[in-house]
Design an enzyme around this catalytic site. Structure first.
Site, PDB file in Angstrom:
ATOM      1  CE  LYS A 149      -0.046 -24.575  17.768  1.00 49.22           C
ATOM      2  NZ  LYS A 149       1.141 -23.717  17.972  1.00 49.22           N
ATOM      3  CE1 TYR A 208      -1.775 -29.449  14.746  1.00 47.63           C
ATOM      4  CE2 TYR A 208      -3.529 -28.228  15.829  1.00 47.63           C
ATOM      5  CZ  TYR A 208      -2.222 -28.319  15.403  1.00 47.63           C
ATOM      6  OH  TYR A 208      -1.347 -27.276  15.651  1.00 47.63           O
TER       7      TYR A 208
END
Length: 252
Positions: free
Chosen positions: A161, A154
């Site tokens: 995020k 990720y």
């Protein structure tokens, strides 16, 4: 029978195709009676939307990469609709090298681009939407568990995020006096265009499904239903929160 969003006007940003989480949210809100206004980045995306979005979903151009274009978009929405009741922000981006390489290899340019589109854009949207938001109103963005844990592959998006979630808390504090709620939905992994950009994304989807409490992946419809709730007056007591809609993956 009227839905709990009847009479509400809500902007949904980030629909790319029929599998998008944003489209699941748009459909859920429309099913509850809302007028849903969709934004699109450019002519190519607009053409894609026109292939599957039915009549009754107004389209407004908005490229969040530039403040001026965000401002213009919400001015246009204000001219057309006067006031709105909420905005769903479902926009994130990192270039291929940044997304698929480890964080240690992230360049300054890659870092800045990912943060700008994935996190800063929510602040920009909040600022330019504020003058046309009703009292009460809701702002909702989409995040993922990679903000809290080092999810394999990720990479930079997890950092972006995390920044987005911090922005939710500070915006909730900033906008509270105006009765504007600000929340995030941490959605479970769903097979979307966005997920397909992650290296070994099929393994991520499989791992996520295996860790749900019932062995079944969350759906865009289920995520959309929570988004619709957060936009409604039923959720006036919720702000500054991250709501998990991942069928318990974050528990495991």
């Amino acid at each position: 029978m009227a839905g709990f969003l009847t009479g509400k006007k809500i902007v949904v940003m980030g629909v790319a195709n029929p599998r998008s989480i944003a489209w699941g949210c748009a459909q859920a809100m429309a099913d509850q009676g809302a007028t849903v206004i969709l934004t699109y980045q450019n002519a190519r995306i607009k053409k894609s939307l026109e292939r599957f979005v039915p009549e009754g979903f107004p389209l407004v151009e908005c490229d969040v990469a530039e403040d001026e274009k965000v401002e213009q978009a919400f001015q246009e929405i204000g001219r057309q609709f006067t006031k709105i009741d909420g905005v769903l922000h479902a926009i994130a981006f990192a270039d291929k090298d940044t997304l698929q390489n480890g964080l240690v290899h992230t360049t300054q340019a890659g870092y800045d681009l990912a943060q700008n589109i994935s996190a800063y854009s929510f602040i920009s949207v909040a600022r330019y939407a504020q003058p046309i938001l009703n009292n009460p109103a809701g702002l909702v963005t989409l995040t993922y568990f990679g903000s809290e844990r080092a999810i394999p592959n990720y990479n930079m998006m997890g950092v972006a995020k995390a920044s987005l979630e911090a922005s939710v808390r500070y915006l909730a504090s900033d906008l509270g006096d105006d009765h504007i709620r600000v929340n995030a939905i941490s959605a479970g992994a769903v097979k979307t265009l966005a997920v397909s950009g992650i290296k070994h994304h099929n393994e991520l989807l499989k791992l996520s499904q295996e860790n749900t409490v019932d062995g079944q992946s969350v759906t865009t419809e289920e995520i959309g239903n929570v988004a619709a709730f957060l936009m409604s007056d039923l959720a006036t007591g919720i702000t500054g929160d991250v709501i998990y809609v991942d069928k318990g993956v974050h528990l495991m």
